[in-house]
Motif scaffolding. Structure first.
Motif, PDB file in Angstrom:
ATOM      1  N   SER A 176      52.432  60.360  19.732  1.00  0.00           N
ATOM      2  CA  SER A 176      53.410  60.302  18.884  1.00  0.00           C
ATOM      3  C   SER A 176      52.786  59.706  17.608  1.00  0.00           C
ATOM      4  O   SER A 176      52.365  60.648  16.875  1.00  0.00           O
ATOM      5  CB  SER A 176      54.629  59.457  19.457  1.00  0.00           C
ATOM      6  N   SER A 177      52.660  58.464  17.548  1.00  0.00           N
ATOM      7  CA  SER A 177      52.139  57.941  16.140  1.00  0.00           C
ATOM      8  C   SER A 177      50.707  57.530  16.194  1.00  0.00           C
ATOM      9  O   SER A 177      50.256  56.870  17.074  1.00  0.00           O
ATOM     10  CB  SER A 177      52.884  56.709  15.908  1.00  0.00           C
ATOM     11  N   PRO A 178      50.005  58.226  15.323  1.00  0.00           N
ATOM     12  CA  PRO A 178      48.588  57.407  14.958  1.00  0.00           C
ATOM     13  C   PRO A 178      48.281  56.294  14.765  1.00  0.00           C
ATOM     14  O   PRO A 178      47.247  55.623  14.815  1.00  0.00           O
ATOM     15  CB  PRO A 178      48.124  58.683  14.214  1.00  0.00           C
ATOM     16  N   VAL A 179      49.525  55.674  14.294  1.00  0.00           N
ATOM     17  CA  VAL A 179      49.588  54.200  13.702  1.00  0.00           C
ATOM     18  C   VAL A 179      50.490  53.470  14.634  1.00  0.00           C
ATOM     19  O   VAL A 179      51.328  53.708  14.986  1.00  0.00           O
ATOM     20  CB  VAL A 179      50.178  54.182  12.358  1.00  0.00           C
ATOM     21  N   MET A 200      58.366  58.840  15.737  1.00  0.00           N
ATOM     22  CA  MET A 200      58.668  59.183  17.207  1.00  0.00           C
ATOM     23  C   MET A 200      58.085  58.210  18.063  1.00  0.00           C
ATOM     24  O   MET A 200      58.734  58.083  19.112  1.00  0.00           O
ATOM     25  CB  MET A 200      57.456  60.558  17.325  1.00  0.00           C
ATOM     26  N   LYS A 201      57.376  57.335  17.790  1.00  0.00           N
ATOM     27  CA  LYS A 201      56.958  56.108  18.555  1.00  0.00           C
ATOM     28  C   LYS A 201      58.275  55.092  18.511  1.00  0.00           C
ATOM     29  O   LYS A 201      58.451  54.613  19.484  1.00  0.00           O
ATOM     30  CB  LYS A 201      55.837  55.505  17.992  1.00  0.00           C
ATOM     31  N   ARG A 256      55.744  61.069  12.472  1.00  0.00           N
ATOM     32  CA  ARG A 256      54.930  60.692  13.609  1.00  0.00           C
ATOM     33  C   ARG A 256      55.259  59.186  13.970  1.00  0.00           C
ATOM     34  O   ARG A 256      55.461  58.763  14.836  1.00  0.00           O
ATOM     35  CB  ARG A 256      53.498  60.854  13.550  1.00  0.00           C
ATOM     36  N   ILE A 257      55.215  58.097  13.051  1.00  0.00           N
ATOM     37  CA  ILE A 257      55.580  57.019  13.261  1.00  0.00           C
ATOM     38  C   ILE A 257      56.979  56.876  13.836  1.00  0.00           C
ATOM     39  O   ILE A 257      57.256  55.978  14.877  1.00  0.00           O
ATOM     40  CB  ILE A 257      55.487  56.156  11.971  1.00  0.00           C
ATOM     41  N   GLU A 305      60.727  55.967  21.003  1.00  0.00           N
ATOM     42  CA  GLU A 305      60.221  55.328  22.501  1.00  0.00           C
ATOM     43  C   GLU A 305      60.614  53.937  22.410  1.00  0.00           C
ATOM     44  O   GLU A 305      60.958  53.552  23.530  1.00  0.00           O
ATOM     45  CB  GLU A 305      58.836  55.576  22.656  1.00  0.00           C
ATOM     46  N   ILE A 349      51.160  51.386   5.431  1.00  0.00           N
ATOM     47  CA  ILE A 349      51.913  52.401   6.339  1.00  0.00           C
ATOM     48  C   ILE A 349      52.793  51.491   7.159  1.00  0.00           C
ATOM     49  O   ILE A 349      52.558  50.561   7.979  1.00  0.00           O
ATOM     50  CB  ILE A 349      50.788  53.183   7.266  1.00  0.00           C
ATOM     51  N   PRO A 356      47.403  56.161   1.883  1.00  0.00           N
ATOM     52  CA  PRO A 356      48.264  57.309   2.006  1.00  0.00           C
ATOM     53  C   PRO A 356      49.747  56.695   1.313  1.00  0.00           C
ATOM     54  O   PRO A 356      50.069  55.548   1.211  1.00  0.00           O
ATOM     55  CB  PRO A 356      48.472  57.300   3.656  1.00  0.00           C
ATOM     56  N   THR A 398      55.025  50.655  10.397  1.00  0.00           N
ATOM     57  CA  THR A 398      54.640  50.437  11.772  1.00  0.00           C
ATOM     58  C   THR A 398      55.925  50.885  12.582  1.00  0.00           C
ATOM     59  O   THR A 398      56.988  50.707  12.151  1.00  0.00           O
ATOM     60  CB  THR A 398      54.258  49.177  12.229  1.00  0.00           C
ATOM     61  N   PRO A 399      55.712  51.373  14.093  1.00  0.00           N
ATOM     62  CA  PRO A 399      56.730  52.043  14.713  1.00  0.00           C
ATOM     63  C   PRO A 399      57.924  50.899  14.734  1.00  0.00           C
ATOM     64  O   PRO A 399      59.276  51.004  14.721  1.00  0.00           O
ATOM     65  CB  PRO A 399      56.315  52.282  15.840  1.00  0.00           C
ATOM     66  N   ASP A 400      57.590  49.534  15.180  1.00  0.00           N
ATOM     67  CA  ASP A 400      58.460  48.832  15.301  1.00  0.00           C
ATOM     68  C   ASP A 400      59.197  47.973  14.027  1.00  0.00           C
ATOM     69  O   ASP A 400      60.085  47.465  13.887  1.00  0.00           O
ATOM     70  CB  ASP A 400      58.150  47.338  16.307  1.00  0.00           C
ATOM     71  N   GLY A 401      58.416  48.165  12.965  1.00  0.00           N
ATOM     72  CA  GLY A 401      58.765  48.050  11.519  1.00  0.00           C
ATOM     73  C   GLY A 401      59.893  48.812  11.326  1.00  0.00           C
ATOM     74  O   GLY A 401      60.976  48.295  10.808  1.00  0.00           O
ATOM     75  N   ASN A 445      51.009  49.175  16.132  1.00  0.00           N
ATOM     76  CA  ASN A 445      50.848  47.521  15.616  1.00  0.00           C
ATOM     77  C   ASN A 445      50.298  46.845  16.798  1.00  0.00           C
ATOM     78  O   ASN A 445      50.200  45.685  16.491  1.00  0.00           O
ATOM     79  CB  ASN A 445      51.990  47.245  14.750  1.00  0.00           C
TER      80      ASN A 445
END
Lengths: 353, 192
Positions: free
Chosen positions: B60-63, A264-265, A261-262, A268, A337, A113, A339-342, B65
């Motif tokens: 929320s995220s499908p990805v 949105m996490k 989407r990422i 949180e 891709i 992606p 990551t949310p914490d990245g 870590n």
């Protein structure tokens, strides 16, 4: 079902007249699903594997000229091949739907992606002063929903529309609610709704001519002015976006499609740490939510544009806020891709500390 | 309830389809689900993994870590995902093809000899269903009845005669999965 499958099912149910395409990863499930569903036996929809992307986009041009609901889908390298046809359709003011399930570039790149076709899509990958109505789905549900929306906008303004998706949204499976089956329009209905369409001349009117060619510069400038005026209307009326936890945000993430989407996490995670983060998700990439972003420039301390690329949409975010607030970019390339914490780490490093 | 799960192994082991069945089972229970695959151009033989999220809330995220549960079915998968299990989380591995011990002490480790078992059952194709059985024993996030419905939904009709064999494999997996290490995290108990 997968995002790609949702596109195919939604197309059949919307009453699309024709799909012309050429397989390419990561969007081949679109044509595979259409072939499996065999809608030519039910709704009469044509599904055709063309010999190339160039052929496919020109078949779409032909179908669009007849006022039909026609579409194609591809992924980045294939969409590059289609740019000439897209410019021609914008010039001839023809409606159509093009789906780009982006993969990493440049060149053949990777099958993973990416969102690196933002510039190509919203700044005009083909030649000439044109714009592409661009919708960016962030879920399988929106992959399905935006088929109808793209056709409605495309026909309302007689301009090609693109669903700019990516390999995450195309390949992932989620729950989806498909729309009701609509019947395809009759030729008579198309004649009434699209009096410009070349469905065969009738004695009561002059021939309809569909072309982007005009050798008289005076007339060509007028054509351009008419098209530009139409674009201003679209910019005024058709901006779409979603706000997630923006009301009290100190920092604003700006992201579309899978990156949203990422994020949105990330929201949180950030709020667990007491950092008030919100997300503005442009749904239309063109027209871009300029005014809405400008509004948040007075509220937040900084904006982070999160993209699966080297920094493309960030330029439009900066234009929107015009220096009123710091705007940074965080992205990964080549099919990686974020990551949310990245994203959270990047926000802290680039804007907070 | 929110379960973030990664299943990883060689292409051809049924990693993606196992994830798909799990996701469909979640749908049968009216849960929110997402299934996101990652694999190279070479499906059979290459390394493939899939992230499955099952939740009571919109996802929320499908990805992600970090995972609640990692199921690793080959050595590269163990190397990649061991460090990405949440503290107190679960790692399930198949002994076949894994040639080192799990290093982490703060996670629950389960071993399931699914490959050996599938050979004993004379059907290596049900390997992934044995693993799924093991997972469901450890973390009963979906009912077996709904797994069977999910399986039916995700298998083409011509394969429906295989359903009883798959159910048997799931049940066998529930029996043979064994706890190897309990997490050294106070207050987090292993499922047994």
């Amino acid at each position: 079902m997968k995002g790609n499958e949702a596109i195919a099912h939604a197309a059949i149910r919307f009453g699309v007249d024709g799909y012309f395409g050429y397989p390419i990863t990561p969007q081949s499930e679109v044509i595979e699903t259409l072939m499996e569903q065999a809608p030519w036996k039910t709704t009469g929809m044509v599904v055709l594997q063309a010999e190339s992307e160039v052929a496919a986009i020109n078949m779409v041009y032909g179908g669009g000229a007849c006022g039909k609901y026609v579409m194609t889908s591809s992924s980045s390298p294939g969409v590059s091949l289609m740019q000439e046809g897209i410019s021609y359709m914008a010039g001839a003011e023809l409606p159509s739907l093009i789906v780009n399930v982006q993969r990493g570039g440049p060149g053949l790149g990777t099958i993973q992606p990416s969102q690196a076709d933002y510039f190509q899509t919203v700044k005009g990958g083909g030649h000439g002063d044109y714009r592409l109505i661009t919708l960016a789905p962030d879920s399988v549900q929106e992959m399905a929903d935006f088929v109808a929306l793209a056709f409605e906008l495309s026909f309302r303004y007689r301009n090609p529309a693109m669903i700019l998706s990516d390999g995450v949204i195309g390949q992932m499976m989620e729950k989806v609610r498909l729309p009701q089956q609509r019947r395809r329009r009759t030729d008579q209905e198309i004649r009434e709704q699209c009096p410009w369409a070349t469905l065969g001349r009738t004695p009561d009117r002059a021939p309809n001519v569909i072309t982007s060619l005009e050798l008289d510069s005076e007339v060509m400038e007028k054509n351009n002015e008419r098209i530009q005026a139409k674009y201003r209307v679209i910019e005024e009326k058709e901006v779409r976006y979603e706000e997630v936890q923006c009301a009290d945000a100190d920092y604003l993430l700006v992201a579309f499609g899978s990156a949203a989407r990422i994020c949105m996490k990330t929201i949180e995670l950030a709020r667990e740490e007491g950092i008030k983060v919100g997300l503005l998700r442009p749904i239309t990439l063109w027209p871009f939510p300029m005014k809405e972003l400008r509004r948040y420039a007075d509220q937040v301390k900084g904006m982070l544009s999160v993209e699966l690329n080297a920094g493309q949409m960030v330029e439009d975010v900066r234009l929107a806020v015009n220096g009123a607030v710091p705007v940074q970019h965080y992205g990964r390339m080549g099919g990686i891709i974020p990551t949310p914490d990245g994203v959270l780490d990047a926000l802290k490093k680039k804007l907070i500390s | 309830m929110l379960q973030e799960i990664v299943i990883s192994g060689f292409g051809g082991q049924g990693v993606l389809s196992m994830g798909k069945i799990l996701a469909y089972s979640g749908i049968m229970e009216n849960k929110e689900v997402s299934w996101f695959p990652a694999y190279g151009p070479e499906q059979r033989g290459g390394t493939a993994n899939v992230t499955v999220i099952i939740s009571d809330q919109p996802i929320s995220s499908p990805v992600v870590n970090q995972y609640d549960i990692a199921i690793v079915l080959n050595q590269p998968s163990l190397d990649k995902f061991e460090e990405r299990v949440k503290p107190g989380g679960v790692l399930i591995y198949d002994g076949y093809g894994i040639h080192r011990k799990v290093q982490r002490k703060d996670i629950h480790v389960y071993r399931i000899n699914a490959m050996d078992e599938s050979i004993k059952m004379d059907n290596t194709k049900v390997f992934n269903m044995i693993v799924l059985g093991g997972l469901l024993r450890i973390s009963p996030m979906v009912e077996l009845e709904n797994v069977m419905k999910g399986l039916k939904e995700s298998l083409p009709e011509r394969h429906h005669k295989m359903l009883p064999m798959n159910e048997q494999a799931i049940l066998r997996g529930m029996e043979i999965v064994e706890l190897e290490q309990e997490a050294a995290v106070p207050g987090v108990e292993a499922h047994s």
